[in-house]
Design an enzyme around this catalytic site. Structure first.
Site, PDB file in Angstrom:
ATOM      1  N   GLU A  56       0.835  -1.209   0.000  1.00  0.00           N
ATOM      2  CA  GLU A  56       0.000   0.000   0.000  1.00  0.00           C
ATOM      3  C   GLU A  56       0.866   1.252   0.000  1.00  0.00           C
ATOM      4  O   GLU A  56       0.556   2.246  -0.662  1.00  0.00           O
ATOM      5  CB  GLU A  56      -0.867   0.060   1.271  1.00  0.00           C
ATOM      6  CG  GLU A  56      -1.776  -1.108   1.522  1.00  0.00           C
ATOM      7  CD  GLU A  56      -1.107  -2.191   2.353  1.00  0.00           C
ATOM      8  OE1 GLU A  56       0.054  -2.542   2.053  1.00  0.00           O
ATOM      9  OE2 GLU A  56      -1.746  -2.689   3.283  1.00  0.00           O
ATOM     10  N   ALA A 157       6.861 -36.078 -10.471  1.00  0.00           N
ATOM     11  CA  ALA A 157       6.919 -36.199 -11.926  1.00  0.00           C
ATOM     12  C   ALA A 157       6.457 -37.604 -12.289  1.00  0.00           C
ATOM     13  O   ALA A 157       6.977 -38.588 -11.763  1.00  0.00           O
ATOM     14  CB  ALA A 157       8.346 -35.973 -12.413  1.00  0.00           C
ATOM     15  N   ALA A 166      10.267 -46.701 -12.462  1.00  0.00           N
ATOM     16  CA  ALA A 166      10.158 -47.971 -13.186  1.00  0.00           C
ATOM     17  C   ALA A 166      10.176 -49.136 -12.193  1.00  0.00           C
ATOM     18  O   ALA A 166      10.375 -48.945 -10.990  1.00  0.00           O
ATOM     19  CB  ALA A 166      11.314 -48.096 -14.179  1.00  0.00           C
ATOM     20  N   ASP A 203      17.258 -43.008  -4.758  1.00  0.00           N
ATOM     21  CA  ASP A 203      17.777 -42.010  -5.720  1.00  0.00           C
ATOM     22  C   ASP A 203      19.015 -41.267  -5.243  1.00  0.00           C
ATOM     23  O   ASP A 203      19.671 -40.608  -6.045  1.00  0.00           O
ATOM     24  CB  ASP A 203      16.697 -40.952  -6.004  1.00  0.00           C
ATOM     25  CG  ASP A 203      15.467 -41.529  -6.669  1.00  0.00           C
ATOM     26  OD1 ASP A 203      15.552 -42.664  -7.149  1.00  0.00           O
ATOM     27  OD2 ASP A 203      14.433 -40.831  -6.695  1.00  0.00           O
ATOM     28  N   LEU A 207      19.093 -32.642  -3.168  1.00  0.00           N
ATOM     29  CA  LEU A 207      18.005 -31.752  -2.718  1.00  0.00           C
ATOM     30  C   LEU A 207      18.443 -30.315  -2.471  1.00  0.00           C
ATOM     31  O   LEU A 207      17.911 -29.650  -1.584  1.00  0.00           O
ATOM     32  CB  LEU A 207      17.321 -32.314  -1.450  1.00  0.00           C
ATOM     33  CG  LEU A 207      16.682 -33.683  -1.576  1.00  0.00           C
ATOM     34  CD1 LEU A 207      16.061 -34.095  -0.246  1.00  0.00           C
ATOM     35  CD2 LEU A 207      15.618 -33.703  -2.666  1.00  0.00           C
ATOM     36  N   ARG A 210      20.448 -25.675  -7.249  1.00  0.00           N
ATOM     37  CA  ARG A 210      21.689 -25.582  -8.019  1.00  0.00           C
ATOM     38  C   ARG A 210      21.515 -24.556  -9.132  1.00  0.00           C
ATOM     39  O   ARG A 210      20.454 -24.455  -9.743  1.00  0.00           O
ATOM     40  CB  ARG A 210      22.055 -26.937  -8.619  1.00  0.00           C
ATOM     41  CG  ARG A 210      22.351 -27.977  -7.538  1.00  0.00           C
ATOM     42  CD  ARG A 210      22.676 -29.328  -8.123  1.00  0.00           C
ATOM     43  NE  ARG A 210      21.545 -29.954  -8.756  1.00  0.00           N
ATOM     44  CZ  ARG A 210      20.600 -30.646  -8.107  1.00  0.00           C
ATOM     45  NH1 ARG A 210      20.650 -30.762  -6.803  1.00  0.00           N
ATOM     46  NH2 ARG A 210      19.603 -31.203  -8.763  1.00  0.00           N
ATOM     47  N   PRO A 292       6.105 -41.988  -3.063  1.00  0.00           N
ATOM     48  CA  PRO A 292       4.707 -42.392  -2.993  1.00  0.00           C
ATOM     49  C   PRO A 292       4.199 -42.667  -1.571  1.00  0.00           C
ATOM     50  O   PRO A 292       3.075 -42.317  -1.223  1.00  0.00           O
ATOM     51  CB  PRO A 292       4.671 -43.684  -3.821  1.00  0.00           C
ATOM     52  CG  PRO A 292       5.868 -43.608  -4.706  1.00  0.00           C
ATOM     53  CD  PRO A 292       6.906 -42.806  -3.985  1.00  0.00           C
TER      54      PRO A 292
END
Ligand SMILES: NC(=O)c1ccc[n+]([C@@H]2O[C@H](COP(=O)([O-])OP(=O)(O)OC[C@H]3O[C@@H](n4cnc5c(N)ncnc54)[C@H](OP(=O)(O)O)[C@@H]3O)[C@@H](O)[C@H]2O)c1
Length: 361
Positions: A56, A157, A166, A203, A207, A210, A292
């Protein structure tokens, strides 16, 4: 009742607020437009970062004398308290505005009451104009202020058939470089990035935010100013290997175990308690990046505020891991429908943003 000019000004104020979104934390994301006495826009502004003037005040400065007798349209109720800057209510009164239109009431004990203060001084104040849009742009701050826990975004993703890995557990990369760069910007604007220990073991992600990534990710780093989000691994029994990349010195890491946080009804880390602990240390937003099982627990506990799915035109078929575990619907009548908020094509992928609504029993 807001006029058409005021509604248009609010739409603009929401757009302006979004410009500050990457840099305002821990402050709210706010935009404002000043209309003169003939409802012509004569000044606009947004809150840029802590310590800088509120929206404001920026808009009033831009408008100068033209604000007198006019209307200030702002996405959040003007504050009535003195923080690092003075109360906005007093700036509005000093500028001689006739009317203030705002979208969302301030839920905090210390800054609320701005509208009442304005009305007491003879200024007309109206609430609720484009409230949904204004809620959206300021969701991080409003969620934290109202619920006393961080705003949680679950991001993943997946392939077109809903798989995030997979059959062998590998998941790099499902989406293309532009979608991954977009996801990286979410990380750059979050206070905390969270995964379950399952993702660390599968994986070994670092985290971090970068600026130069071999994968082609090149985030703009907006608002990070060299700051890395806190990394949290939800890990009931401390299975995270000390050699995991998430334990490197690039950023602070918290391995959240049952011993430290407490156990939920299933004996694993109590997620509500975990969020409270994070809030107490100043974390307002969490980017939940997997996997998941942890996502399933957050969703079923009602602790995820947004879902952002990057969907690639690719198929993994039998054996692949589905995006969500432990939240299965037994029949189509039990399907959990979310409210779709946004769809964007990014490179060869889609980004869908949806809001979980309470699942009907
Ligand atoms: N495509 C993507 O976006 C994406 C993202 C992330 C992961 N992934 C893939 O997902 C796979 C890993 O899946 P995941 O389900 O094992 O990973 P996860 O959800 O990251 O980790 C699950 C583990 O978190 C721990 N945990 C602690 N408290 C929990 C709670 N309250 N609720 C749920 N879990 C809790 C549990 O282990 P403890 O009981 O030992 O604590 C659980 O087994 C990998 O193949 C990875 O590549 C894909």
């Amino acid at each position: 009742m807001a006029s058409a000019a005021e509604v248009a000004a609010m739409r603009r104020a929401v757009e302006l607020a979004a410009r500050g979104a990457p840099t305002t934390r821990p402050n709210p994301t706010v935009g404002a437009v000043v209309l003169d006495a003939k409802e012509r826009p004569v000044g606009e502004g947004w809150h840029e970062r802590p310590g800088r003037p509120h929206a404001e005040v920026v808009a009033l400065d831009a408008a100068g004398d033209r604000a007198r007798g006019g209307t200030v349209v702002v996405t959040l109720e003007p504050c009535a308290h003195t923080g690092r800057t003075g109360p906005c209510t007093e700036a509005l009164l000093a500028a001689g505005v006739r009317r203030v239109v705002y979208a969302v009431a301030d839920p905090t004990a210390e800054a609320a009451g701005g509208a009442d203060r304005l009305r007491a001084a003879g200024v007309d104040a109206e609430a609720g104009v484009l409230a949904d849009e204004a809620e959206w742009v300021n969701a991080r701050w409003l969620t934290a202020a109202r619920l006393g826990r961080p705003y949680v975004v679950w991001k993943y993703a997946a392939t077109l058939d809903g798989k995030v890995a997979a059959a062998d557990g590998s998941s790099r990369w499902i989406t293309g470089a532009p979608a991954r760069a977009d996801a990286h910007e979410l990380r750059a604007t979050s206070d905390c990035v969270m995964v379950g220990v399952g993702t660390v073991l599968a994986d070994d992600p670092q985290l971090t935010v970068r600026t130069d990534d071999a994968s082609g990710v090149s985030p703009n780093g907006a608002g990070t100013a060299g700051r890395q989000p806190l990394r949290v691994v939800v890990d009931s029994t401390g299975r995270t290997p000390p050699t995991a990349r998430v334990c490197d010195a690039a950023a602070e890491t918290w391995i959240a175990t049952v011993v430290e946080v407490g156990a939920g009804p299933d004996g694993r880390v109590d997620l509500a308690a975990l969020l409270r602990r994070l809030y107490d240390r100043g974390v307002q937003s969490v980017l939940l990046e997997g996997g998941p099982r942890l996502a399933g627990s957050f969703l079923t506990a009602g602790l995820a505020d947004r879902v952002i799915g990057y969907v690639a035109p690719a198929l993994l078929g039998d054996g692949g891991r589905s995006a969500l575990a432990g939240a299965g619907a037994g029949s189509i009548g039990d399907v959990w429908r979310l409210e779709l908020e946004d769809v964007v094509r990014i490179g060869n992928d889609l980004r869908l943003t949806a809001r979980p609504v309470t699942k009907e029993a």
